[in-house]
Design an enzyme around this catalytic site. Structure first.
Site, PDB file in Angstrom:
ATOM      1  CE1 TYR A 156      -4.062   1.219  -0.086  1.00 13.21           C
ATOM      2  CE2 TYR A 156      -3.836   2.850   1.473  1.00 13.21           C
ATOM      3  CZ  TYR A 156      -4.583   2.316   0.733  1.00 13.21           C
ATOM      4  OH  TYR A 156      -5.881   3.058  -0.189  1.00 13.21           O
ATOM      5  CE  LYS A 163      -7.038   6.242   0.313  1.00 15.12           C
ATOM      6  NZ  LYS A 163      -8.522   6.768  -0.656  1.00 15.12           N
TER       7      LYS A 163
HETATM    8  O1  0WD Z   1     -10.479  -2.143  -1.771  1.00 19.74           O
HETATM    9  C1  0WD Z   1     -10.865  -0.658  -2.962  1.00 19.74           C
HETATM   10  N1  0WD Z   1     -11.388  -0.647  -3.719  1.00 19.74           N
HETATM   11  C2  0WD Z   1     -10.394   0.422  -1.115  1.00 19.74           C
HETATM   12  C3  0WD Z   1     -11.012   1.762  -2.040  1.00 19.74           C
HETATM   13  C4  0WD Z   1     -10.129   0.702  -0.279  1.00 19.74           C
HETATM   14  C5  0WD Z   1     -10.834   1.571   0.688  1.00 19.74           C
HETATM   15  C6  0WD Z   1     -10.482   2.876   0.573  1.00 19.74           C
HETATM   16  N2  0WD Z   1     -10.984   2.641  -1.358  1.00 19.74           N
HETATM   17  C7  0WD Z   1     -11.154   4.133  -1.622  1.00 19.74           C
HETATM   18  C8  0WD Z   1      -9.773   4.383  -2.743  1.00 19.74           C
HETATM   19  O2  0WD Z   1      -8.509   4.723  -2.579  1.00 19.74           O
HETATM   20  C9  0WD Z   1     -10.699   5.863  -3.415  1.00 19.74           C
HETATM   21  O3  0WD Z   1     -10.329   7.113  -2.155  1.00 19.74           O
HETATM   22  O4  0WD Z   1     -12.052   4.765  -2.496  1.00 19.74           O
HETATM   23  C10 0WD Z   1     -11.902   5.346  -3.125  1.00 19.74           C
HETATM   24  C11 0WD Z   1     -12.630   5.314  -4.094  1.00 19.74           C
HETATM   25  O5  0WD Z   1     -11.614   3.902  -5.376  1.00 19.74           O
HETATM   26  P1  0WD Z   1     -12.583   2.588  -6.113  1.00 19.74           P
HETATM   27  O6  0WD Z   1     -14.263   2.368  -5.711  1.00 19.74           O
HETATM   28  O7  0WD Z   1     -11.570   2.039  -5.283  1.00 19.74           O
HETATM   29  O8  0WD Z   1     -11.516   2.628  -7.530  1.00 19.74           O
HETATM   30  P2  0WD Z   1     -12.235   3.591  -8.735  1.00 19.74           P
HETATM   31  O9  0WD Z   1     -14.141   2.743  -9.153  1.00 19.74           O
HETATM   32  O10 0WD Z   1     -11.059   2.712  -9.752  1.00 19.74           O
HETATM   33  O11 0WD Z   1     -11.981   5.009  -8.946  1.00 19.74           O
HETATM   34  C12 0WD Z   1     -11.197   6.054  -8.609  1.00 19.74           C
HETATM   35  C13 0WD Z   1     -11.620   7.379  -9.159  1.00 19.74           C
HETATM   36  C14 0WD Z   1     -10.537   6.344 -10.548  1.00 19.74           C
HETATM   37  O12 0WD Z   1     -10.900   5.971 -10.867  1.00 19.74           O
HETATM   38  P3  0WD Z   1      -9.435   5.475 -11.906  1.00 19.74           P
HETATM   39  O13 0WD Z   1      -9.517   3.799 -11.535  1.00 19.74           O
HETATM   40  O14 0WD Z   1      -9.868   5.801 -13.396  1.00 19.74           O
HETATM   41  O15 0WD Z   1      -8.353   6.660 -11.598  1.00 19.74           O
HETATM   42  O16 0WD Z   1     -10.406   8.199  -8.978  1.00 19.74           O
HETATM   43  C15 0WD Z   1     -10.772   8.814  -9.802  1.00 19.74           C
HETATM   44  C16 0WD Z   1     -10.287   9.017 -10.656  1.00 19.74           C
HETATM   45  O17 0WD Z   1     -12.248   8.645 -11.712  1.00 19.74           O
HETATM   46  N3  0WD Z   1      -9.617  10.315  -9.900  1.00 19.74           N
HETATM   47  C17 0WD Z   1      -9.472  11.229 -10.094  1.00 19.74           C
HETATM   48  N4  0WD Z   1     -10.795  12.391 -10.686  1.00 19.74           N
HETATM   49  C18 0WD Z   1     -10.296  13.692 -10.348  1.00 19.74           C
HETATM   50  N5  0WD Z   1      -9.046  13.445 -10.919  1.00 19.74           N
HETATM   51  C19 0WD Z   1      -8.210  11.485  -9.981  1.00 19.74           C
HETATM   52  C20 0WD Z   1      -8.477  12.895 -10.237  1.00 19.74           C
HETATM   53  N6  0WD Z   1      -6.819  13.677 -10.748  1.00 19.74           N
HETATM   54  N7  0WD Z   1      -7.557  10.348 -10.482  1.00 19.74           N
HETATM   55  C21 0WD Z   1      -8.141   9.638  -9.674  1.00 19.74           C
END
Ligand code: 0WD
Length: 255
Positions: A156, A163
């Protein structure tokens, strides 16, 4: 009618139908909220548009949190679609270079450290600055964090550091925005297979490890995170702010 009837919320971070942001948006809508979505770039626009339609959500445009002008534009559009004011914002955004989500934290480059902290931590504060102006009747800000903020977790790395900073910023924002009746909380979600998670080294092993060791002996779903999020942005949680709530099948009591 419903828990969130009459509430208007902005959701950032829907990438596809596996995104945690999507699980939260679906729950919020099911409880009666009116929603607005941003998308990050044209590639995601095509994915986000049909999802927004499904929930009768407004699309307030492109928002890349590394570009302050695009954040301003998305909030200007939000003010237009919600002239009565904004009640909640859900921030589900994180980023780190995949090459540094494996191996040793000590190898983190300055460039990736800066970018990871900007996108995964500072962006929540940047959004709070804009949201405060639209939350004239108070409101609720919510972000997503992970147990790797509290304890070392394999692979991580810099995301754990980002975080930890995000969780500290939840407390500082809660204190600053409390007088404006704006609450600031986070959900610490257990591991879920999403696009962002697929960048983390050995992620399948981490899922299995949670299944074997969490008190509920399973992982969590985006629906479960969504239901807790609906509670945190609703008046049911009106006495809570500065809180980090674990939705992780209880893993945090074990690991
Ligand atoms: O296990 C997990 N999936 C966990 C996720 C466990 C605990 C927490 N999280 C958190 C993540 O760290 C994040 O903060 O949940 C949040 C959402 O993440 P997610 O649902 O797991 O991931 P995803 O569906 O990929 O969404 C994250 C999105 C990006 O998607 P991609 O994969 O294309 O990077 O964050 C957005 C983007 O849509 N993002 C941004 N939005 C605006 N400006 C940017 C940016 N520069 N960079 C990423």
């Amino acid at each position: 009618s419903g828990l969130l009837a009459g509430k208007r919320g902005l959701v950032l971070g829907v990438a596809n139908n596996r995104s945690i942001a999507w699980g939260i948006a679906r729950s919020a809508r099911a409880h009666g909220a009116e929603l607005a979505f941003t998308y990050q770039g044209d590639a995601l626009k095509k994915r986000v548009e049909p999802l927004a339609r499904e929930l009768e959500a407004h699309i307030v445009g492109h928002c890349d949190v590394t570009d302050p002008a695009s954040i301003d534009a998305a909030f200007a559009r939000t003010a237009e679609v919600f002239p009565e004011g904004l009640d909640f914002v859900v921030h589900c955004i994180a980023f780190s270079d995949k090459d540094e989500l494996t191996g040793r934290y000590v190898e983190t480059s300055e460039a990736n450290f800066t970018k990871s902290l900007l996108i995964s931590c500072y962006s929540f504060t940047a959004i709070a600055q804009r949201a405060e102006k639209l939350m004239t009747n108070g409101g609720s800000l919510l972000t997503l964090t992970y147990y790797g903020a509290e304890k070392w977790m394999p692979h991580y790395n810099v995301m754990g550091v980002a975080k930890a900073a995000l969780e500290a910023s939840v407390r500082y924002l809660a204190a600053d925005l409390g007088p404006s009746k704006i609450r600031v909380n986070a959900i610490s979600a257990g591991p879920i297979k999403t696009l962002a998670a697929s960048g983390i080294g050995d992620f399948r092993y981490i899922l299995k490890w949670n299944e074997y060791n969490a008190p509920l002996r399973r992982t969590v779903t985006i629906e479960e995170v969504g239901e807790t999020a609906a509670y945190l942005v609703s008046d049911m949680s009106r006495g809570m702010t500065g809180e980090i709530l674990h939705v992780d099948a209880g893993y945090h009591v074990v690991g």
